[in-house]
Design a protein around this motif. Sequence first.
Motif, short mmCIF file in Angstrom:
data_model
loop_
_atom_site.label_atom_id
_atom_site.label_comp_id
_atom_site.label_asym_id
_atom_site.label_seq_id
_atom_site.Cartn_x
_atom_site.Cartn_y
_atom_site.Cartn_z
N VAL A 34 -31.30 32.86 81.51
CA VAL A 34 -30.48 33.17 82.94
C VAL A 34 -28.99 33.21 82.72
O VAL A 34 -28.54 34.17 82.93
N ALA A 66 -27.76 36.26 80.62
CA ALA A 66 -28.39 37.50 81.40
C ALA A 66 -27.15 37.72 82.40
O ALA A 66 -26.77 38.67 82.72
N ALA A 67 -26.75 36.47 83.05
CA ALA A 67 -25.58 36.72 84.13
C ALA A 67 -24.36 36.96 83.58
O ALA A 67 -23.47 37.55 84.27
N PRO A 74 -24.51 41.00 81.37
CA PRO A 74 -25.59 42.02 81.85
C PRO A 74 -25.50 43.34 81.11
O PRO A 74 -26.48 43.86 81.41
N LEU A 97 -35.64 40.69 81.63
CA LEU A 97 -35.78 38.93 81.46
C LEU A 97 -37.01 38.48 81.81
O LEU A 97 -37.74 38.88 82.88
N ALA A 115 -27.44 32.35 88.93
CA ALA A 115 -28.51 32.98 88.72
C ALA A 115 -28.53 34.42 89.49
O ALA A 115 -29.15 35.30 89.09
N VAL A 144 -27.71 37.57 87.74
CA VAL A 144 -28.61 38.35 86.71
C VAL A 144 -29.11 39.68 87.66
O VAL A 144 -29.45 39.62 88.55
N CYS A 154 -30.62 42.31 85.86
CA CYS A 154 -31.72 43.12 85.23
C CYS A 154 -33.15 42.88 85.88
O CYS A 154 -33.25 41.73 86.42
N THR A 177 -36.56 41.15 86.40
CA THR A 177 -36.92 39.88 85.84
C THR A 177 -38.32 39.51 86.18
O THR A 177 -38.82 39.66 87.42
N ILE A 225 -32.74 35.00 91.81
CA ILE A 225 -32.57 36.36 90.86
C ILE A 225 -32.91 37.55 91.77
O ILE A 225 -34.09 37.66 92.24
N SER A 271 -36.46 40.06 90.99
CA SER A 271 -37.31 39.19 90.24
C SER A 271 -38.71 39.46 90.80
O SER A 271 -38.89 39.85 91.89
#
Length: 402
Positions: A233, A236-237, A240, A246, A336, A339, A341, A343, A366, A369
Amino acid sequence: MSGAVYRFGQYALDADSRRLSHGGHPVDVDSRALDLLCHLIECRDRVVSEEELLDRMGQGRETSQAAFADWLRTARLVIGDNDGRQQLIRTVPPHGYRFVARTTEVLDTPPAAPGCPPATEADHEVIRFCRSADGTRIAYALTGEGPPLVKTANWLTHLDLDRTTPMWAHWFDGLTRGRQLIRYDERGCGLSEWALRSFTLDDLVADLDSVADAAGLDRFPLLGVSQGAAVAVAYAARHPERVSRLVLTSAYARGQLARAAGEDEQDAAEVDLSVARAGWRSQDSSFLRYFASQFLADATPAEWDAFAAYQRQTTSPANGLRFLEEFTRIDVSGIAHRVTCPTLIVHARDDARVPVAQALELASLIPDSRLILLESRNHLFTADDPAWPTFLTHLDAFLAEG
């Protein structure tokens, strides 16, 4: 002896080409450490003095004690040994070393036996080493062929043992189908450097970044399991542009102490940590079984004992305690939301180690997600857990979308 191949256990060292392999797969290792290992094996009939090794490694130049110690530890780690275990390279006081493993010397590598089954994707594995931002040596492995999937390090791993331990073997069979799995040992355990310079979330994110760079990856899907999910996490944060998708399983945003809301939860977290500390320090089976049962709730006592034995092979008690204490305080809840992408969050509904509320928190934090809850009590899905094939189905479908 030119052209000699030395075999010990599942390892083979070609003295002529200076190549080390394990189970037929090449092991990438620092050339100085390999020279040290080769000299010890060639002189295995006697104790080799430290002065002789220093002279050999320096080749006429002065070699520092720190550099020698690093090469010796690397030589031990790449063959599954360590400073405390010493089952292959033994320290002989006052200042000597001897290679003590049963060794067979052959002139060439024999061909594969007739009738051997063809290699599977998971058989194509190379173990390599890179340096993190602070210089810590990190071991990583490339397994299988196809599009990449990077798995963050988590409690606890050993690249050379994981593929045969029941706790992890099925993960590689599943994760390497039609793809290449990139995984690595956390700093302080497995084949990575055990001498911890520092152990913060920033360090763990930097380790992952160094592995991605060393593997030549630009943009890739990322899998985080258990505590490794928090690192995923954070990565990814912060990066990016590099993470395409993720996947988080058995994940938490906040460690047990970080999420303790009141006195009762604080006390429970402290008790849990104290039990784990006692187990690592005393190696008492009752403490270790309790700890193992949180990861593998449906396992047998024998399987809990095997889990505990595996943990002892992966790191030192001092490092194990350091990991435990740091992970209870890890907290990525504040970042978080960064992020960006897609998830996928998969969690056992009755996870005995990390409550399902943590998965719900991540899903709420997120933005893009989706959450899937599976019927299981295991923190780490076992091979015979009905949730395991379901997890793989969701993982494959999610990655295929990308």
